[in-house]
Design a protein around this motif. Structure first.
Motif, short mmCIF file in Angstrom:
data_model
loop_
_atom_site.label_atom_id
_atom_site.label_comp_id
_atom_site.label_asym_id
_atom_site.label_seq_id
_atom_site.Cartn_x
_atom_site.Cartn_y
_atom_site.Cartn_z
N TYR A 1 0.99 -1.22 -0.08
CA TYR A 1 0.07 0.00 -0.02
C TYR A 1 0.88 1.24 0.22
O TYR A 1 1.44 1.52 1.05
CB TYR A 1 -1.01 0.09 1.29
CG TYR A 1 -2.20 0.91 0.96
CD1 TYR A 1 -2.63 1.37 -0.04
CD2 TYR A 1 -2.88 1.16 2.13
CE1 TYR A 1 -3.57 2.15 -0.11
CE2 TYR A 1 -3.83 2.18 2.23
CZ TYR A 1 -4.27 2.61 1.26
OH TYR A 1 -5.35 3.41 1.05
N GLU B 1 -8.37 1.30 -7.16
CA GLU B 1 -8.52 1.38 -5.62
C GLU B 1 -9.39 0.17 -5.18
O GLU B 1 -9.89 0.30 -3.89
CB GLU B 1 -8.85 2.84 -5.24
CG GLU B 1 -7.98 3.89 -5.63
CD GLU B 1 -8.16 5.20 -5.48
OE1 GLU B 1 -7.54 6.02 -5.31
OE2 GLU B 1 -9.77 5.31 -5.38
N PRO C 1 -7.66 3.95 5.41
CA PRO C 1 -7.52 4.13 4.10
C PRO C 1 -7.12 5.53 3.53
O PRO C 1 -7.30 6.48 4.56
CB PRO C 1 -9.03 3.86 3.62
CG PRO C 1 -9.63 3.16 4.63
CD PRO C 1 -8.88 3.37 6.03
N ARG D 1 -8.90 -0.68 -1.67
CA ARG D 1 -8.37 0.35 -0.66
C ARG D 1 -9.35 0.39 0.57
O ARG D 1 -8.79 0.41 1.88
CB ARG D 1 -8.89 1.87 -1.32
CG ARG D 1 -8.41 3.09 -0.41
CD ARG D 1 -8.72 4.19 -1.31
NE ARG D 1 -10.26 4.66 -1.31
CZ ARG D 1 -10.89 5.32 -0.38
NH1 ARG D 1 -10.05 6.10 0.53
NH2 ARG D 1 -12.22 5.55 -0.44
N PRO E 1 -8.73 8.77 -1.93
CA PRO E 1 -8.76 8.40 -3.21
C PRO E 1 -7.91 9.40 -4.04
O PRO E 1 -8.13 10.56 -3.94
CB PRO E 1 -10.23 7.93 -3.32
CG PRO E 1 -10.94 9.22 -2.41
CD PRO E 1 -10.21 9.07 -1.32
#
Length: 377
Positions: free
Chosen positions: A173, A197, A206, A200, A209
């Motif tokens: 990640y 994603e 997270p 995600r 985005p």
């Protein structure tokens, strides 16, 4: 237009149907349908065909986008496919008559893509069918993404930089600072950053985005991997309105509208049920990651501890490569793993651990037996 055969899907087609245990799937275990209302009413098209405006508005808020910056698709696969069609191979792919008034609507496009690999084959095979691709290869054992390498690979004809984050197959990640630096590379080259994603929301924390970064950011995702709703085939593109508008034009020639059933259940999964679904799935991922990590260590193998529910593990001795190992495992123990050669790394295999716990444990036991029968571990 010529496109390479999809190696991973052909591998699954060869073995998945007859095998006892699927230990190569990269998503979380599927939720039971009876958790949802399954009656959408009349079985017609979704109208408008880009998706329910209220739901698109709700999804758009997650990206600081309007509803016109969201297009519902048949999974992430279609979302990526439409995005590539919109950005590559056409000098006027993003044109000023798209009806949007935001920065970046006049950005020219080219025929070149920079793709960070290893990754899901569709993310480089489709751009290669439409234009030219330069790969930026992540290297084991850390699989670190270097924005400077992306900058070196980009040039005047670059239309899009492509990243899968969290990464499939490695589970790496890339942090927010790295992704923003890669976004800046795209901006500097009048290109877009397209980020798949789909994993995600399996992360404990997270990152924002990519579509929320600015006018050059495009995010694709679906309810498949993090929500355990693969059968819905429901996903979306979020990004600049001209890109999304162009993708909608292409969608008229693919699936026309999203799935009616998919949208009906998606409204529920993205509503009051969402936090419970994601909490359950993250807990499962966390528990299974620990189990597989202990299994990897116990056999003297190596992996980068992943985010999500798939990892990239070194091939045990005495097997020559991942394909030989994976074929032995499926033919002797009826367990499907994914050979790393399908991702460009024949010395590794992908293991998916999002399946139900009992199946996971049984699968690990069978694979361990193959390794130890040949003197490994």
């Amino acid at each position: 237009m010529r496109i390479d055969a999809f190696g991973l899907e052909r591998w699954f087609a060869e073995y998945e149907h007859e095998a006892d245990i699927m230990l190569a799937e990269s998503g979380i275990r599927s939720l039971a349908a009876d958790r949802f209302d399954l009656d959408p009413g009349k079985l017609g098209y979704v109208i408008p065909t880009n998706g329910d405006p209220t739901l698109r508005e709700s999804v758009g808020e997650r990206y600081d986008r309007s509803r016109d910056g969201v297009l519902f698709t048949c999974g992430t696969q279609e979302a990526n496919f439409l995005a590539f069609l919109s950005l590559l191979g056409d000098e006027n792919a993003v044109d000023v008559d798209a009806g949007a008034d935001e920065p970046g609507e006049g950005i020219g496009t080219g025929t070149h893509a920079v793709v960070v690999t290893p990754t899901y084959q569709a993310l480089h095979a489709v751009p290669e069918a439409l234009g030219e691709v330069t790969r930026v290869e992540l290297e084991p054992p850390e699989w670190t993404l270097d924005p400077d390498e992306v900058a070196d690979a980009a040039h005047d004809d670059t239309a899009v930089v492509v990243v899968n984050n969290p990464n499939n197959p490695t589970g790496r990640y890339h942090d927010e600072a790295t992704m923003r630096a890669v976004y800046d590379v795209a901006v500097d080259n009048d290109a877009y950053l397209l980020c798949d994603e789909v994993y995600r929301l399996l992360a404990e924390r997270p990152h924002p985005p990519v579509a929320s970064f600015g006018a050059h950011g495009v995010s694709t995702t679906s309810l498949t991997k993090a929500y355990g709703l693969a059968g819905l085939r429901f996903g979306w593109i979020a990004g600049p309105e001209p890109v999304v508008e162009r993708a909608w034009r292409w969608k008229d020639y693919t699936t026309i509208s999203p799935s009616l059933f998919g949208q009906h259940v998606a409204k529920q999964a993205l509503g009051r049920r969402e936090s419970r679904i994601l909490e359950e799935n993250r807990e499962l991922a966390r528990d299974h990651r620990k189990r597989v990590g202990e299994w990897v260590d116990g056999l003297g193998l190596d992996w980068y501890e992943p985010v999500g529910v798939n990892g990239f593990v070194t091939v045990p001795e005495p097997f020559a490569n991942a394909e030989a190992f994976c074929r032995t495992v499926v033919e002797e123990e009826s367990v499907v793993l994914a050979p790393g050669g399908l991702f460009g790394f024949p010395d590794r295999f992908r293991i998916g651990f999002g399946l139900p716990t009992e199946e996971l444990e049984e699968g690990l036991t069978r694979v361990r037996r193959v390794i130890r029968d040949r003197g490994g571990g």
